[in-house]
Design a protein around this motif. Sequence first.
Motif, PDB file in Angstrom:
ATOM      1  N   GLY A 162       0.774  -1.233   0.000  1.00  0.00           N
ATOM      2  CA  GLY A 162       0.000   0.000   0.000  1.00  0.00           C
ATOM      3  C   GLY A 162       0.803   1.279   0.000  1.00  0.00           C
ATOM      4  N   HIS A 163       2.123   1.195  -0.228  1.00  0.00           N
ATOM      5  CA  HIS A 163       2.961   2.391  -0.217  1.00  0.00           C
ATOM      6  C   HIS A 163       2.911   3.120  -1.562  1.00  0.00           C
ATOM      7  N   ASP A 164       3.099   4.431  -1.518  1.00  0.00           N
ATOM      8  CA  ASP A 164       3.242   5.212  -2.742  1.00  0.00           C
ATOM      9  C   ASP A 164       4.581   4.881  -3.388  1.00  0.00           C
ATOM     10  N   LEU A 165       4.592   4.842  -4.726  1.00  0.00           N
ATOM     11  CA  LEU A 165       5.869   4.563  -5.390  1.00  0.00           C
ATOM     12  C   LEU A 165       5.913   5.170  -6.771  1.00  0.00           C
ATOM     13  N   ILE A 166       7.144   5.367  -7.234  1.00  0.00           N
ATOM     14  CA  ILE A 166       7.424   5.837  -8.591  1.00  0.00           C
ATOM     15  C   ILE A 166       8.236   4.745  -9.267  1.00  0.00           C
ATOM     16  N   SER A 221       5.665  15.472  -8.888  1.00  0.00           N
ATOM     17  CA  SER A 221       4.890  14.318  -8.426  1.00  0.00           C
ATOM     18  C   SER A 221       4.866  14.228  -6.902  1.00  0.00           C
ATOM     19  N   ARG A 222       5.946  14.637  -6.284  1.00  0.00           N
ATOM     20  CA  ARG A 222       6.026  14.516  -4.825  1.00  0.00           C
ATOM     21  C   ARG A 222       5.092  15.478  -4.110  1.00  0.00           C
ATOM     22  N   PRO A 257       6.904   8.886  -1.456  1.00  0.00           N
ATOM     23  CA  PRO A 257       7.007   7.808  -2.444  1.00  0.00           C
ATOM     24  C   PRO A 257       8.411   7.212  -2.522  1.00  0.00           C
ATOM     25  N   LEU A 258       8.477   5.927  -2.763  1.00  0.00           N
ATOM     26  CA  LEU A 258       9.746   5.257  -3.027  1.00  0.00           C
ATOM     27  C   LEU A 258       9.943   5.206  -4.533  1.00  0.00           C
ATOM     28  N   ARG A 259      11.148   5.560  -4.978  1.00  0.00           N
ATOM     29  CA  ARG A 259      11.432   5.529  -6.410  1.00  0.00           C
ATOM     30  C   ARG A 259      12.171   4.242  -6.747  1.00  0.00           C
TER      31      ARG A 259
END
Length: 439
Positions: free
Chosen positions: A46-50, A207-208, A214-216
């Motif tokens: 469920g984490h935000d990511l790029i 985006s941030r 977020p993890l890239r």
Amino acid sequence: MSASNSQSPTFAALGVAAEICDALAARGITHTFAIQELTLPIALAGHDLIGQARTGMGKTYGFGVPVLDRVFDDAAIEELDGTPRALIIAPTRELAVQVGEDLKVAASQLPLRLATLCGGHPYEGQIKQLETGVDIIIGTPGRLLDLSQQGHLVLDHVAILVLDEADEMLDLGFLPDIQKILKALHGNKHQTMLFSATMPGPILTLSRTFMNKPLRIRAEAGEESQTHASTRKVTFLAHRMDKLSVLAHALQARGRGRTIIFTRTKRSAATVAEELAQRGFKVAAVHGDLGQAAREKSLDSFRNGTVEILVATDVAARGIDVDDVTHVINYQVPDDPMTFVHRIGRTGRAGHTGTAITLVGYDELPKWQIINDELGLEQPEPPKWFSTSPELAEALDIPEDVEETVGPATKVIGASFLSQKNSPHRNSTRERRSHSRRR
């Protein structure tokens, strides 16, 4: 979407629901691509990511599998009630349709309702789908906004937001629409995922502003990996008046299969397709001047092998998911390095090798040199070749004594009969041939 590298972890080993694993396995997809291996554990949590990976390296299931899995069986997501729990946004109709088709494959054993909402199709059918109930939406910004503003698309309970081809989506032309869609979510807590082949610095910064720590994730080593090692690049200076002749020769190279020819403009795409058809090549075209039905007919003919040559503009080509493209030809130099990366990413995909040919017009040399410097291609001064140059024949393995005309004139798939009949380029072809006979 082809099978992945058998040395990588399976979807099952990464904790993906058995129903999804079984559906993918039925299509020969069991092991993950690098981008999927890296992003699935993060996305499933469920984490935000790029997520960044080259075109054709599995981004769709990198976000699609976690979306399906979480909507199906994640306690953190509200019980399904017929309003969407996930929203996947793509920049073009073709890409939205392709993503929708891929996700339906993976969701074939799940009790989930998916809908693809994009322009070019009647509102009535899409409104009826929404009234019946939909769990996951795939769509383009314009149609999504229209349906939301009309009250048909309820976004209050969206728990997962995905921007596919995020660099394109967050370009200035798309940003206002994305901001309106974010506002329509009414601030409800949701996971956000951005996926793209390229991720320029300004896009990352922007985006941030609407993502939560977020993890890239990058499934490549660095800038030098932006172009495929599996793609052989053939670049040369070509005179504007000789480019069509070069194409006619290059298309007869040994081993050439499915081929995409990229142009910068809609007019150029239509012209090149018509000229090749006049020389007897079976060709389809996709560009912005075509209606949705014509574009879909063109793409389907290319996917199913009815034609092996597709002439396309950059935006119209997004959504072409064909792994065995042997050649990409840049008829015109793209406007920027990232577009070049996207173009040649259509070949050399998923374990295949490919050839990327770039015809640099004399007036395009400064533009090419910027691309060359940015991507470290080490060819600032390409050789000058003509359609009859032995170097061209040797580089592309073109048989001796090929003719520019390979058969009777054909009809361009995707173009109307009227447009072809009245094409000034067709008339100019006749005039050239007539002039040639008079000589």
